[in-house]
Design an enzyme around this catalytic site. Sequence first.
Site, short mmCIF file in Angstrom:
data_model
loop_
_atom_site.label_atom_id
_atom_site.label_comp_id
_atom_site.label_asym_id
_atom_site.label_seq_id
_atom_site.Cartn_x
_atom_site.Cartn_y
_atom_site.Cartn_z
N ARG B 50 0.85 -1.20 0.00
CA ARG B 50 0.00 0.00 0.00
C ARG B 50 0.88 1.24 0.00
O ARG B 50 1.14 1.80 1.07
CB ARG B 50 -0.87 0.02 1.25
CG ARG B 50 -1.80 -1.14 1.37
CD ARG B 50 -2.57 -1.05 2.66
NE ARG B 50 -3.29 -2.29 2.90
CZ ARG B 50 -4.00 -2.54 3.98
NH1 ARG B 50 -4.05 -1.64 4.95
NH2 ARG B 50 -4.62 -3.67 4.12
N ASP B 52 1.98 5.01 -0.09
CA ASP B 52 1.31 6.24 0.36
C ASP B 52 1.12 7.23 -0.78
O ASP B 52 1.73 7.12 -1.84
CB ASP B 52 2.15 6.92 1.44
CG ASP B 52 1.86 6.33 2.82
OD1 ASP B 52 0.83 5.66 2.99
OD2 ASP B 52 2.69 6.56 3.72
N TYR B 110 13.29 -1.01 -1.91
CA TYR B 110 12.82 0.37 -2.05
C TYR B 110 14.01 1.25 -2.41
O TYR B 110 15.13 1.01 -1.95
CB TYR B 110 12.23 0.88 -0.73
CG TYR B 110 10.79 0.48 -0.51
CD1 TYR B 110 9.75 1.25 -1.01
CD2 TYR B 110 10.47 -0.65 0.23
CE1 TYR B 110 8.42 0.89 -0.79
CE2 TYR B 110 9.15 -1.02 0.45
CZ TYR B 110 8.13 -0.24 -0.06
OH TYR B 110 6.82 -0.59 0.15
N ARG B 197 11.01 5.62 5.01
CA ARG B 197 11.08 7.09 5.13
C ARG B 197 11.63 7.53 6.48
O ARG B 197 12.31 8.57 6.57
CB ARG B 197 9.69 7.70 4.87
CG ARG B 197 9.28 7.55 3.38
CD ARG B 197 7.82 7.83 3.13
NE ARG B 197 7.42 9.15 3.60
CZ ARG B 197 6.16 9.56 3.68
NH1 ARG B 197 5.16 8.74 3.31
NH2 ARG B 197 5.88 10.77 4.11
#
Lengths: 244, 244
Positions: B50, B52, B110, B197
């Site tokens: 999911r 953002d 990522y 993050r």
Amino acid sequence: MRNLKCTVSYDGSNYHGFQRQANALAVQEVIERAIESLVKKEIKIIGASRTDSGVHAKGQVFNFKVESSIPTVKFPIALNTRLPDDVVILDACEVADDFHARYHTSDKIYEYQIYNAEFPSPFYRNYAYHIYNQLDLDLMKEGAEYLVGEHDFSSFRSSGCNAKNPIRRIFNIDIDREDNLIKLSIHGNGFLYNMVRIIVGTLVKVALGRIKPEAVQEILLAKDRSKAGPTAPAQGLILKKINY
Amino acid sequence: MRNLKCTVSYDGSNYHGFQRQANALAVQEVIERAIESLVKKEIKIIGASRTDSGVHAKGQVFNFKVESSIPTVKFPIALNTRLPDDVVILDACEVADDFHARYHTSDKIYEYQIYNAEFPSPFYRNYAYHIYNQLDLDLMKEGAEYLVGEHDFSSFRSSGCNAKNPIRRIFNIDIDREDNLIKLSIHGNGFLYNMVRIIVGTLVKVALGRIKPEAVQEILLAKDRSKAGPTAPAQGLILKKINY
């Protein structure tokens, strides 16, 4: 009265080119508005290069004359706070009173990006020309060699070009691939209208095997726009650097 | 009834994340609409991750069950003609009936992009975190080493995280600079909510010299979100690859 020379980077996706127009938003207009909001006077800037709609710049140059108490070194940050985030002033310096951003250029570097893969990339949709078929870079480099040097580039200019002299010198054309992204870097003493995009459109035909690398020389000698390849799309073109 | 596994790349700038929502446009919705327009049936896809709002993907994965006469290999191109150009299907293949894109992941990569220069770049405004101050990558790499391995990452998850087990394994963190662009690539067996993050926000503090590299270990051991750095902005994050 100072004469200021600025370097500006912009994403051209949302603009109708650099040069101010009556009925469409151009980069020049947003820069002039930002300067006017800063110095509270009407300002006209002189751009080095009239980039087309959708064309980008990492090193466009402009100059303007201004009377202001703001120190030169403060101009970039003061203007950037007044500009949209797709236009960024990178540098400002004071130049001689007779400096003219368009007339005094010595040479320029343009970059052209091709995204060569089965499917387009969402990240390059505004910054590259998507080509599905595999490009042969060895053929492309061989074709490009014929363009290096001083030539009459009449075959490589669009009909709207009003330059009197079609002779230009290309110092070199670098072609590199990194994954799916091909970058052409073209360094020359000047460029006719759409010259880079017609060169790319022609070299793509070579890289696809549709014409031989030697055909590039024949196209040059023909001095006939209809002999060259199509004008490659605007969004792949980036004005990289202008030297004075 | 086939179970199809697709890889999708998207520019998340214009979407409220991947997961379908009632009052805002998500990537899932535009994909479901495209599939429905193709197969003329209501379809629900299962996304692996999911992402953002504003986060991008080069290799998001989803699966869906479908009865259709269209060959699997034709799905990407047929869907891409029905999708906006910021969402591109890269691949489709048939998988076992029990394959589940979210539950069966083995590891993910990522990427996070930082644009480290005096002024922001118009080209990275939606794809990188702009940092004005010079970052020391040696310090950043030293700090990152403490995160590699299996750890309780409770300090590196946002309060909205509903994972029961906060233990994750990071295989490696690669950090490279090319000109003004710094890329962090983080490969792990799974990630808590906002973990990448918050890792980036913490490593930026290290790279700015505001905390020592060793502090990263103390932050890990504290198991306390308030000890870590801030959550780095969404637009720098790219879901690169998901393995099964």
